[in-house]
Design an enzyme around this catalytic site. Sequence first.
Site, PDB file in Angstrom:
ATOM      1  N   LYS A 172       0.872  -1.181   0.000  1.00  0.00           N
ATOM      2  CA  LYS A 172       0.000   0.000   0.000  1.00  0.00           C
ATOM      3  C   LYS A 172       0.903   1.222   0.000  1.00  0.00           C
ATOM      4  CE  LYS A 172      -3.531   2.771   0.623  1.00  0.00           C
ATOM      5  NZ  LYS A 172      -4.523   2.991  -0.467  1.00  0.00           N
ATOM      6  N   CYS A 223      -3.243   9.301  -6.505  1.00  0.00           N
ATOM      7  CA  CYS A 223      -4.299   8.973  -5.556  1.00  0.00           C
ATOM      8  C   CYS A 223      -5.463   9.954  -5.766  1.00  0.00           C
ATOM      9  CB  CYS A 223      -3.814   9.058  -4.107  1.00  0.00           C
ATOM     10  SG  CYS A 223      -5.160   8.611  -2.969  1.00  0.00           S
ATOM     11  N   ASN A 270      -4.003   3.703 -12.562  1.00  0.00           N
ATOM     12  CA  ASN A 270      -4.682   3.720 -11.272  1.00  0.00           C
ATOM     13  C   ASN A 270      -6.189   3.755 -11.560  1.00  0.00           C
ATOM     14  OD1 ASN A 270      -5.273   4.253  -8.463  1.00  0.00           O
ATOM     15  ND2 ASN A 270      -3.281   5.205  -8.284  1.00  0.00           N
ATOM     16  N   GLY A 313      -6.016  -5.747  -9.107  1.00  0.00           N
ATOM     17  CA  GLY A 313      -6.599  -5.024  -7.966  1.00  0.00           C
ATOM     18  C   GLY A 313      -7.960  -5.591  -7.599  1.00  0.00           C
TER      19      GLY A 313
END
Length: 312
Positions: free
Chosen positions: A44, A130, A193, A271
């Site tokens: 993480k 993020c 992402n 993921g």
Amino acid sequence: VSTATNIAQKKFDNCIMNASGVWCSDENELTELDRSEASSFVTKSGTLQPRKGNPQPRYFPTSLGSINSMGLPNQGLDYYLEVVNRLQQRKPHKNYFVSCTGFNVQEDISLLKKVAVSGFTGVVELNLSCPNVPGKPQTGYDFETVDNILKTVFKSYKGPLGVKLPPYFDIVHFNQMAQILNKYPLAYVNSVNSIGNGLYIDDTQEQVVIKPKNGFGGIGGDYIKPTALANVHAFYQRLNPDIQIIGTGGIKNGRDIFEHILCGASMVQVGTALMKEGPDIFARLTRELKAIMRDKGYEKIADFKGKLQYIE
Ligand SMILES: C=Cc1c(C(=O)O)[nH]c(=O)[nH]c1=O
């Protein structure tokens, strides 16, 4: 047939591993990944201080994927470096990834200094994407800041380093980002992402399904595979060949992996499907990819990596 690959001149006996953020938040989860068929793991994203993250519910699985607004909960980079360096001693020939993310370039430098001082010998993944820290824009969409971060980072950090990027949706953005990325000795670029700030609705309750940001969150799973494949291939076409591509997004079977490699990925990360199935998924994915390779007469992934054909 072999699904082996290499990233940053390090060997991996399998081209499949987890995506940062999934099944990698503490020592237990990292140990489960370490015991699975995945050839490596990435932690993480660690920050300078531990973080609790956003209020729950902050993750929701759907039939086609997932939505999350975790808010970067993590044990802090020091914790992950300690765990990974200890696992590394037990398995000296294995190569691991540590992900980290700062809230400004000074924090990024401090994080990488911690990595260097810790004696970590694996690969660093700097997360520039993020989407779920309220008030913080995605670094990956601010091209000037990306350029500045990489310029500053590569002045001080000398180890193998890759960046985790958000998805781009515009050819000119692929061109602009590739122009920036090609200036730096990156080991790899990891695309993509989650697709930031999607919205999933429970129509029976006429309500959103996650608490943070009025239900807005990063989208993963089947929804994002076409975008993931496009980003992998766009950067494969544009980046100089010593910057490799890690493909992330929409992988849940061997065919998805085959497609990511056909687009140019040297390694793939899982993921949403890992979140749903657990680390046993890596044995299934490896079996399925090998079966496809056998059917097509490919012995190693180099036989088809980046060999996507266009229509003349
Ligand atoms: C590191 C924060 C991230 C998060 C998060 O912690 O909310 N979720 C994502 O889908 N991608 C991220 O990069």
